[in-house]
Design a protein around this motif. Structure first.
Motif, PDB file in Angstrom:
ATOM      1  N   SER A 160       1.283  -2.798   4.945  1.00 35.93           N
ATOM      2  CA  SER A 160       1.938  -1.530   5.257  1.00 35.93           C
ATOM      3  C   SER A 160       3.298  -1.408   4.591  1.00 35.93           C
ATOM      4  CB  SER A 160       2.097  -1.365   6.775  1.00 35.93           C
ATOM      5  OG  SER A 160       3.005  -2.304   7.305  1.00 35.93           O
ATOM      6  N   LEU A 161       3.938  -2.529   4.277  1.00 33.83           N
ATOM      7  CA  LEU A 161       5.277  -2.474   3.710  1.00 33.83           C
ATOM      8  C   LEU A 161       5.303  -1.849   2.316  1.00 33.83           C
ATOM      9  CD1 LEU A 161       6.435  -5.946   5.018  1.00 33.83           C
ATOM     10  CD2 LEU A 161       7.326  -3.736   5.744  1.00 33.83           C
ATOM     11  N   PRO A 162       4.525  -2.355   1.337  1.00 35.24           N
ATOM     12  CA  PRO A 162       4.507  -1.673   0.033  1.00 35.24           C
ATOM     13  C   PRO A 162       3.900  -0.276   0.120  1.00 35.24           C
ATOM     14  CG  PRO A 162       2.884  -3.451   0.085  1.00 35.24           C
ATOM     15  CD  PRO A 162       3.738  -3.611   1.313  1.00 35.24           C
ATOM     16  N   CYS A 163       2.990  -0.057   1.068  1.00 34.47           N
ATOM     17  CA  CYS A 163       2.407   1.273   1.241  1.00 34.47           C
ATOM     18  C   CYS A 163       3.488   2.291   1.615  1.00 34.47           C
ATOM     19  CB  CYS A 163       1.322   1.230   2.303  1.00 34.47           C
ATOM     20  SG  CYS A 163       0.569   2.830   2.679  1.00 34.47           S
ATOM     21  N   GLY A 164       4.380   1.914   2.538  1.00 28.82           N
ATOM     22  CA  GLY A 164       5.458   2.811   2.922  1.00 28.82           C
ATOM     23  C   GLY A 164       6.371   3.133   1.754  1.00 28.82           C
ATOM     24  N   MET A 165       6.697   2.125   0.949  1.00 26.63           N
ATOM     25  CA  MET A 165       7.548   2.365  -0.220  1.00 26.63           C
ATOM     26  C   MET A 165       6.852   3.273  -1.222  1.00 26.63           C
ATOM     27  SD  MET A 165      10.664   1.406  -1.164  1.00 26.63           S
ATOM     28  CE  MET A 165      11.093  -0.206  -0.531  1.00 26.63           C
ATOM     29  N   GLY A 166       5.509   3.208  -1.277  1.00 34.68           N
ATOM     30  CA  GLY A 166       4.762   4.092  -2.173  1.00 34.68           C
ATOM     31  C   GLY A 166       4.910   5.555  -1.782  1.00 34.68           C
ATOM     32  N   PHE A 167       4.903   5.857  -0.477  1.00 38.91           N
ATOM     33  CA  PHE A 167       5.139   7.224  -0.032  1.00 38.91           C
ATOM     34  C   PHE A 167       6.530   7.703  -0.423  1.00 38.91           C
ATOM     35  CE2 PHE A 167       1.426   6.652   2.702  1.00 38.91           C
ATOM     36  CZ  PHE A 167       0.881   7.928   2.715  1.00 38.91           C
ATOM     37  N   THR A 168       7.514   6.813  -0.338  1.00 33.00           N
ATOM     38  CA  THR A 168       8.869   7.162  -0.745  1.00 33.00           C
ATOM     39  C   THR A 168       8.910   7.511  -2.230  1.00 33.00           C
ATOM     40  OG1 THR A 168       9.848   5.784   0.968  1.00 33.00           O
ATOM     41  CG2 THR A 168      11.230   6.314  -0.914  1.00 33.00           C
ATOM     42  N   LEU A 169       8.198   6.732  -3.038  1.00 31.09           N
ATOM     43  CA  LEU A 169       8.121   7.006  -4.479  1.00 31.09           C
ATOM     44  C   LEU A 169       7.566   8.406  -4.730  1.00 31.09           C
ATOM     45  CD1 LEU A 169       6.815   4.549  -7.176  1.00 31.09           C
ATOM     46  CD2 LEU A 169       6.029   6.894  -7.153  1.00 31.09           C
ATOM     47  N   LEU A 170       6.476   8.757  -4.046  1.00 24.67           N
ATOM     48  CA  LEU A 170       5.885  10.086  -4.223  1.00 24.67           C
ATOM     49  C   LEU A 170       6.839  11.189  -3.777  1.00 24.67           C
ATOM     50  CD1 LEU A 170       2.235   9.411  -2.989  1.00 24.67           C
ATOM     51  CD2 LEU A 170       3.016   9.693  -5.345  1.00 24.67           C
ATOM     52  N   GLY A 171       7.589  10.931  -2.697  1.00 23.54           N
ATOM     53  CA  GLY A 171       8.547  11.920  -2.227  1.00 23.54           C
ATOM     54  C   GLY A 171       9.646  12.186  -3.238  1.00 23.54           C
ATOM     55  N   LEU A 172      10.149  11.128  -3.868  1.00 29.12           N
ATOM     56  CA  LEU A 172      11.195  11.304  -4.879  1.00 29.12           C
ATOM     57  C   LEU A 172      10.702  12.136  -6.061  1.00 29.12           C
ATOM     58  CD1 LEU A 172      12.892   7.792  -5.097  1.00 29.12           C
ATOM     59  CD2 LEU A 172      13.888   9.899  -4.214  1.00 29.12           C
ATOM     60  N   LEU A 173       9.501  11.824  -6.534  1.00 24.36           N
ATOM     61  CA  LEU A 173       8.959  12.574  -7.674  1.00 24.36           C
ATOM     62  C   LEU A 173       8.739  14.040  -7.313  1.00 24.36           C
ATOM     63  CD1 LEU A 173       6.390   9.983  -9.096  1.00 24.36           C
ATOM     64  CD2 LEU A 173       8.665  10.533  -9.977  1.00 24.36           C
ATOM     65  N   THR A 174       8.314  14.294  -6.087  1.00 28.52           N
ATOM     66  CA  THR A 174       8.114  15.681  -5.654  1.00 28.52           C
ATOM     67  C   THR A 174       9.432  16.431  -5.609  1.00 28.52           C
ATOM     68  OG1 THR A 174       6.195  15.024  -4.335  1.00 28.52           O
ATOM     69  CG2 THR A 174       7.192  17.152  -3.818  1.00 28.52           C
ATOM     70  N   LEU A 175      10.478  15.794  -5.055  1.00 26.35           N
ATOM     71  CA  LEU A 175      11.785  16.442  -4.996  1.00 26.35           C
ATOM     72  C   LEU A 175      12.367  16.671  -6.394  1.00 26.35           C
ATOM     73  CD1 LEU A 175      13.381  14.488  -2.018  1.00 26.35           C
ATOM     74  CD2 LEU A 175      12.755  16.901  -2.026  1.00 26.35           C
ATOM     75  N   ALA A 176      12.074  15.755  -7.312  1.00 28.57           N
ATOM     76  CA  ALA A 176      12.627  15.879  -8.661  1.00 28.57           C
ATOM     77  C   ALA A 176      12.053  17.073  -9.409  1.00 28.57           C
ATOM     78  CB  ALA A 176      12.360  14.596  -9.446  1.00 28.57           C
ATOM     79  N   TYR A 177      10.788  17.410  -9.179  1.00 27.08           N
ATOM     80  CA  TYR A 177      10.129  18.433  -9.992  1.00 27.08           C
ATOM     81  C   TYR A 177       9.633  19.633  -9.187  1.00 27.08           C
ATOM     82  CZ  TYR A 177      10.234  14.795 -13.546  1.00 27.08           C
ATOM     83  OH  TYR A 177      10.657  13.843 -14.434  1.00 27.08           O
ATOM     84  N   ALA A 178       9.978  19.713  -7.901  1.00 28.40           N
ATOM     85  CA  ALA A 178       9.503  20.829  -7.069  1.00 28.40           C
ATOM     86  C   ALA A 178      10.031  22.155  -7.610  1.00 28.40           C
ATOM     87  CB  ALA A 178       9.952  20.635  -5.620  1.00 28.40           C
ATOM     88  N   PRO A 179       9.140  23.139  -7.839  1.00 26.28           N
ATOM     89  CA  PRO A 179       9.584  24.441  -8.350  1.00 26.28           C
ATOM     90  C   PRO A 179       9.921  25.438  -7.244  1.00 26.28           C
ATOM     91  CG  PRO A 179       7.195  24.345  -8.418  1.00 26.28           C
ATOM     92  CD  PRO A 179       7.650  23.017  -7.869  1.00 26.28           C
ATOM     93  N   SER A 180       9.680  25.066  -5.978  1.00 27.31           N
ATOM     94  CA  SER A 180       9.869  26.022  -4.885  1.00 27.31           C
ATOM     95  C   SER A 180      10.367  25.294  -3.641  1.00 27.31           C
ATOM     96  CB  SER A 180       8.551  26.729  -4.558  1.00 27.31           C
ATOM     97  OG  SER A 180       7.599  25.804  -4.050  1.00 27.31           O
ATOM     98  N   TYR A 181      10.886  26.073  -2.707  1.00 26.64           N
ATOM     99  CA  TYR A 181      11.381  25.514  -1.451  1.00 26.64           C
ATOM    100  C   TYR A 181      10.251  24.860  -0.653  1.00 26.64           C
ATOM    101  CZ  TYR A 181      13.567  25.271   3.177  1.00 26.64           C
ATOM    102  OH  TYR A 181      14.047  24.845   4.392  1.00 26.64           O
ATOM    103  N   GLY A 182       9.060  25.437  -0.687  1.00 21.94           N
ATOM    104  CA  GLY A 182       7.928  24.871   0.026  1.00 21.94           C
ATOM    105  C   GLY A 182       7.615  23.463  -0.433  1.00 21.94           C
ATOM    106  N   LEU A 183       7.657  23.219  -1.752  1.00 20.17           N
ATOM    107  CA  LEU A 183       7.393  21.870  -2.251  1.00 20.17           C
ATOM    108  C   LEU A 183       8.558  20.919  -1.967  1.00 20.17           C
ATOM    109  CD1 LEU A 183       5.495  22.464  -5.610  1.00 20.17           C
ATOM    110  CD2 LEU A 183       4.625  21.463  -3.493  1.00 20.17           C
ATOM    111  N   LEU A 184       9.778  21.458  -1.868  1.00 16.11           N
ATOM    112  CA  LEU A 184      10.889  20.619  -1.417  1.00 16.11           C
ATOM    113  C   LEU A 184      10.610  20.094  -0.011  1.00 16.11           C
ATOM    114  CD1 LEU A 184      14.111  22.540  -2.570  1.00 16.11           C
ATOM    115  CD2 LEU A 184      13.148  20.453  -3.556  1.00 16.11           C
ATOM    116  N   LEU A 185      10.062  20.966   0.844  1.00 14.88           N
ATOM    117  CA  LEU A 185       9.701  20.530   2.192  1.00 14.88           C
ATOM    118  C   LEU A 185       8.636  19.439   2.149  1.00 14.88           C
ATOM    119  CD1 LEU A 185       9.575  23.965   4.081  1.00 14.88           C
ATOM    120  CD2 LEU A 185      11.302  22.173   4.339  1.00 14.88           C
ATOM    121  N   CYS A 186       7.676  19.565   1.237  1.00 10.63           N
ATOM    122  CA  CYS A 186       6.640  18.532   1.087  1.00 10.63           C
ATOM    123  C   CYS A 186       7.255  17.208   0.642  1.00 10.63           C
ATOM    124  CB  CYS A 186       5.585  18.982   0.083  1.00 10.63           C
ATOM    125  SG  CYS A 186       4.548  20.341   0.656  1.00 10.63           S
TER     126      CYS A 186
END
Length: 401
Positions: free
Chosen positions: A84-110
């Motif tokens: 579960s430990l590396p799995c949790g860090m993987g979700f964090t990685l996906l969150g950073l990439l989403t925030l970096a390239y989100a084109p809308s407020y809705g995707l910022l929330l994601c």
């Protein structure tokens, strides 16, 4: 405690290399998590967000973290879950990439929700590893674990001011490399935990049963601790989410200068964290909790009415004193409910996120309808809830983690 329980619990040395590694992983995790509030000024300008929308971003992040953490902790109490430990860090990685390239407020929330999910998976099991490596110094271990996270949180404003702000929001993607490194180290720590956790389960349960307080006392104590966490993290929400806006609006600072001042507060909070656990090992958790939360009240009451230099100075004192409570609260609760380390860790880490998120949303909406100065005057009285610490029972320490 029975002789058999005591004999099952020999003194164990502190595994400092493991504590150092899990604290460093906490540093990496919370550095990446802290980038969300640190870039709020950038997001506010780029997406024309209101304070209420800023608060909703925080609420989305904190809600996913707070609601999932107790469930993850309860699940991990059934046995080691090193994957579960590396799995949790993987979700964090996906969150950073989403925030970096989100084109809308809705995707910022994601993106905020993905960050929260990563945090909810990381904290319960990593806190368990810290306790398992603690020997008998549970407070010291929890402080060492927690201080890594606090220093990581403190790094967010500096990284935003000196790296993300000059290079733009897309530069968040570079921090995915930190997540990859963290996943590799957490995989190694997970293997260590799996290989060293099995022989102690029977003795752990015996010590847990011997250390329990009456159910009514435990329930009352948990209710008081929840109220104290509410006080602490509602107040901290006014700092972590809106301190930069307060400094910019009230003292006309630049974004970079305000971010640097937020770093000073967060660094003071990180320094204070290291004191709460070991002091609690010596004088008791209740005394630390009482002093930390109520003791900060005179300084919070003065903060909204002083100049810039005094504001920065008071924020250092407030951060150092207030932050010493959390390690003591977590270990105190673990001693109230021995044998439920994952559940307790998940519950109180989750509460800290949830109260912070709720506070950010409520205070952001309130700031939209009044002023940021009014929010700081209102929040200044919250530490008075620390008076409830007087009603906490003296938890009996179990023989082992």
């Amino acid at each position: 405690m029975s002789q058999s329980a005591a004999s099952a619990s020999p003194h164990r040395p502190i595994a400092f290399p493991v504590l150092g590694a899990i604290s460093f992983c906490h540093f990496l995790n919370d550095t990446m998590q802290s980038l969300l509030p640190a870039i709020y000024p950038i997001l506010k300008g780029g997406f024309a967000l209101s304070f209420g929308q800023i608060g909703l971003l925080t609420l989305m992040y904190q809600a996913t973290a707070s609601l999932l953490q107790p469930l993850v902790g309860l699940y991990s109490d059934r046995g080691p879950k090193p994957w579960s430990l590396p799995c949790g860090m993987g979700f964090t990685l996906l969150g950073l990439l989403t925030l970096a390239y989100a084109p809308s407020y809705g995707l910022l929330l994601c993106g905020a929700a993905l960050l929260g999910t990563g945090s909810s998976i990381f904290h319960p099991e990593s806190s368990r590893i810290a306790r398992h490596a603690s020997g008998d110094a549970h407070g010291l271990a929890q402080s060492l674990f927690q201080v890594g996270g606090n220093f990581g949180t403190a790094m967010g404003p500096l990284l935003a001011a000196f790296f993300i702000l000059p290079h733009g929001r897309h530069s968040l993607a570079w921090f995915a490399l930190l997540a990859l490194g963290g996943m590799a180290l957490l995989t190694l720590l997970g293997r260590w935990y799996h290989n060293n956790s099995q022989p102690r389960q029977a003795g752990h349960r015996a010590g847990a049963d011997a250390a329990r307080l009456p159910r009514g006392q435990v329930v009352r104590a948990l209710a008081i601790l929840i109220a104290l966490v509410f006080s602490k993290y509602f107040y901290l929400a006014s700092i972590t989410s809106y301190y930069t806006f307060y400094l910019i609006h009230h003292f006309h600072l630049s974004i970079r200068a305000a971010q640097a001042d937020l770093f000073i507060f967060l660094a003071a909070a990180a320094a204070g964290t290291i004191l709460g656990g070991p002091i609690g090992d010596r004088i008791g958790r209740k005394a630390v909790i009482w002093t930390s939360i109520l003791g900060v009240l005179p300084f919070t009451l003065v903060l909204p009415y002083v100049g810039l230099s005094a504001t920065i100075g008071l924020s250092i004192v407030i951060g150092a004193i207030l932050s010493s409570a959390f390690s003591a609260i977590v270990v105190y609760a673990q001693e109230l409910m021995p044998g439920r380390i994952g559940l307790v860790s998940g519950l109180f880490f989750g509460l800290s996120f949830g109260m912070g998120g709720l506070g950010a949303a409520v205070l952001g909406t309130l700031a939209d309808h009044t002023s940021i100065e009014f929010v700081y005057r209102l929040c200044s009285v919250l530490p008075a809830i620390g008076l409830l610490a007087a009603f906490l029972p003296h938890a009996r320490r179990p023989a082992q983690s």
